[in-house]
Scaffold this motif. Structure first.
Motif, short mmCIF file in Angstrom:
data_model
loop_
_atom_site.label_atom_id
_atom_site.label_comp_id
_atom_site.label_asym_id
_atom_site.label_seq_id
_atom_site.Cartn_x
_atom_site.Cartn_y
_atom_site.Cartn_z
N LYS A 41 20.40 5.77 5.54
CA LYS A 41 19.22 6.59 5.28
C LYS A 41 19.37 7.24 3.91
O LYS A 41 20.19 8.14 3.74
N PRO A 42 18.62 6.78 2.92
CA PRO A 42 18.78 7.33 1.57
C PRO A 42 18.34 8.78 1.46
O PRO A 42 17.42 9.22 2.17
N THR A 43 18.99 9.50 0.57
CA THR A 43 18.55 10.83 0.18
C THR A 43 17.75 10.66 -1.11
O THR A 43 18.29 10.24 -2.14
N ILE A 44 16.47 10.95 -1.05
CA ILE A 44 15.57 10.70 -2.18
C ILE A 44 15.57 11.89 -3.13
O ILE A 44 15.48 13.05 -2.70
N ASP A 45 15.66 11.60 -4.41
CA ASP A 45 15.59 12.63 -5.44
C ASP A 45 14.12 13.06 -5.57
O ASP A 45 13.31 12.37 -6.19
N THR A 46 13.78 14.17 -4.96
CA THR A 46 12.38 14.60 -4.93
C THR A 46 11.86 15.04 -6.30
O THR A 46 10.65 15.05 -6.52
N ARG B 255 0.83 -1.20 0.00
CA ARG B 255 0.00 0.00 0.00
C ARG B 255 0.87 1.26 0.00
O ARG B 255 0.62 2.19 -0.76
N ASN B 256 1.88 1.28 0.87
CA ASN B 256 2.72 2.46 1.00
C ASN B 256 3.92 2.35 0.05
O ASN B 256 4.93 1.72 0.37
N LEU B 257 3.79 2.97 -1.10
CA LEU B 257 4.84 2.86 -2.11
C LEU B 257 6.08 3.68 -1.75
O LEU B 257 7.17 3.42 -2.29
N LEU B 258 5.95 4.63 -0.84
CA LEU B 258 7.13 5.38 -0.39
C LEU B 258 8.01 4.47 0.46
O LEU B 258 9.24 4.49 0.34
N GLN B 259 7.41 3.67 1.31
CA GLN B 259 8.19 2.71 2.10
C GLN B 259 8.89 1.72 1.18
O GLN B 259 10.05 1.35 1.41
N ARG B 260 8.19 1.29 0.15
CA ARG B 260 8.80 0.38 -0.82
C ARG B 260 9.99 1.06 -1.50
O ARG B 260 11.04 0.44 -1.71
N HIS B 261 9.83 2.33 -1.84
CA HIS B 261 10.90 3.07 -2.52
C HIS B 261 12.14 3.17 -1.63
O HIS B 261 13.28 3.00 -2.10
N VAL B 262 11.94 3.42 -0.35
CA VAL B 262 13.05 3.47 0.59
C VAL B 262 13.76 2.12 0.66
O VAL B 262 14.99 2.03 0.66
N LEU C 23 8.81 6.11 9.16
CA LEU C 23 9.39 6.35 7.84
C LEU C 23 10.30 7.58 7.84
O LEU C 23 11.36 7.59 7.20
N ARG C 24 9.92 8.60 8.57
CA ARG C 24 10.73 9.82 8.64
C ARG C 24 12.13 9.55 9.19
O ARG C 24 13.08 10.28 8.90
N ASP C 25 12.26 8.48 9.98
CA ASP C 25 13.56 8.16 10.58
C ASP C 25 14.45 7.34 9.64
O ASP C 25 15.60 7.07 9.97
N HIS C 26 13.91 6.97 8.48
CA HIS C 26 14.68 6.19 7.52
C HIS C 26 15.01 6.97 6.25
O HIS C 26 15.56 6.40 5.31
N ILE C 27 14.68 8.25 6.22
CA ILE C 27 14.93 9.09 5.04
C ILE C 27 15.78 10.28 5.46
O ILE C 27 15.41 11.02 6.38
N ASP C 28 16.89 10.50 4.77
CA ASP C 28 17.82 11.55 5.16
C ASP C 28 17.22 12.94 4.93
O ASP C 28 17.36 13.83 5.76
N ASN C 29 16.57 13.15 3.80
CA ASN C 29 15.99 14.46 3.48
C ASN C 29 14.47 14.44 3.64
O ASN C 29 13.71 14.73 2.72
N TRP C 30 14.05 14.08 4.84
CA TRP C 30 12.62 13.92 5.11
C TRP C 30 11.82 15.19 4.83
O TRP C 30 10.72 15.13 4.27
N THR C 31 12.34 16.34 5.21
CA THR C 31 11.60 17.59 5.01
C THR C 31 11.32 17.83 3.53
O THR C 31 10.20 18.21 3.15
#
Length: 290
Positions: free
Chosen positions: A193-198, A151-158, A265-273
């Motif tokens: 903690k990945p940095t996601i290309d927003t 369901r949560n594709l952002l978690q899958r992306h991480v 999820l916020r704790d597993h992404i480097d550029n959460w903001t």
């Protein structure tokens, strides 16, 4: 639909043993088979064929180990990760025939007469490219489908980004581990903690969303059950639903797999903001609550 399935099943049934199981309802006969393996005899053991259709990093590895802990299930892994086996429709059907004839040999195969035999198949491994021919094959052979999606594709992306990172860096003593069996190993992998290309994030989520939707539509005429990873994790009665779907006795299923990402999820992404700002106000905003 059922009458047509019976007709198309006749050719395949001729290759099987002339057996009859009185406990099988007439409506279920297209899905019950009596294979004749080349290396051993099954003595008229009724077998059901299934395929787990999923996407990478959606919990399918964990889910398959759960199924394989059942004494009557043999799920043979991600067979079509090998490109030659999915190079064309002929290669695909030959591979499937070998599997469903119980002649597939692998570390995951029980290599004995089991009540349900199948595999794990990712949607991007030739499945959607040849979905019409494969759907026809599933229909002809009486294969039941288990969709396992997230369901949560952002978690899958991480999870995808973290797995790619470990494939390159091999954090556990120089070895890449897509799945782990110890909490300590999971904690090591979770430190990254990945940095996601927003700029690409929404397009990537849309692509994943579309692939899952296309899979459901492409195989909608095949007997199937649809599961979501999050639901199976939070509600283990979903596993009972799967066993009922496969017409197998209920029993406790277990897996040695240890979940890697267990925090918010916020704790597993480097550029959460940045990620939060990108998804807020979009159709994917709810993913931020993971």
């Amino acid at each position: 639909m059922l009458f047509g399935l019976r007709q198309t099943n006749m050719i395949e049934k001729e290759r099987e043993q002339p057996c009859h199981h009185p406990g099988v309802p007439e409506t279920e006969t297209p899905y019950v088979h009596f294979p004749t393996p080349n290396t051993y005899k099954c003595a008229c053991t009724p077998v059901r064929f299934f395929a787990i259709l999923s996407m990478q990093r959606s919990g399918s590895g964990w889910f398959e180990t759960l199924l394989n802990s059942h004494e009557n299930i043999s799920s043979n892994g991600e067979i079509f990760s090998v490109k030659d086996r999915r190079s064309n429709v002929t290669a695909i059907t030959q591979t499937l025939d070998k599997l469903y004839n119980l002649d597939w040999v692998s570390s995951a195969a029980k290599n004995e007469c089991t009540a349900a035999v199948g595999l794990k198949w990712m949607l991007n491994q030739g499945l959607m490219k040849h979905h019409q021919e494969i759907a026809e094959y599933f229909n002809r052979r009486g294969v039941s489908l288990i969709f396992l999606l997230r369901r949560n594709l952002l978690q899958r992306h991480v999870s995808i980004l973290a797995n790619d990172y470990d494939r390159n860096t091999k954090q556990l003593n120089g070895t890449h581990k897509a799945h782990v069996h110890h909490r300590g190993q999971a904690d090591v992998l979770a430190q990254y903690k990945p940095t996601i290309d927003t700029k690409l994030l929404i397009a990537e989520l849309k692509r994943s969303d579309k692939l899952a939707a296309d899979g459901l539509v492409g195989f909608k005429k095949i007997r199937s059950i649809v599961l979501y990873y999050e639901d199976v994790v939070s509600n283990h009665t979903k596993l009972t639903d799967v066993l009922d779907f496969l017409k197998l006795p209920n029993m406790k299923l277990s897996s040695r797999h240890v979940k890697i990402h267990t925090k918010r999820l916020r704790d597993h992404i480097d550029n959460w903001t940045d990620v939060s700002n990108t998804l807020n106000g979009t159709q994917y905003q709810s993913f931020l609550n993971g």
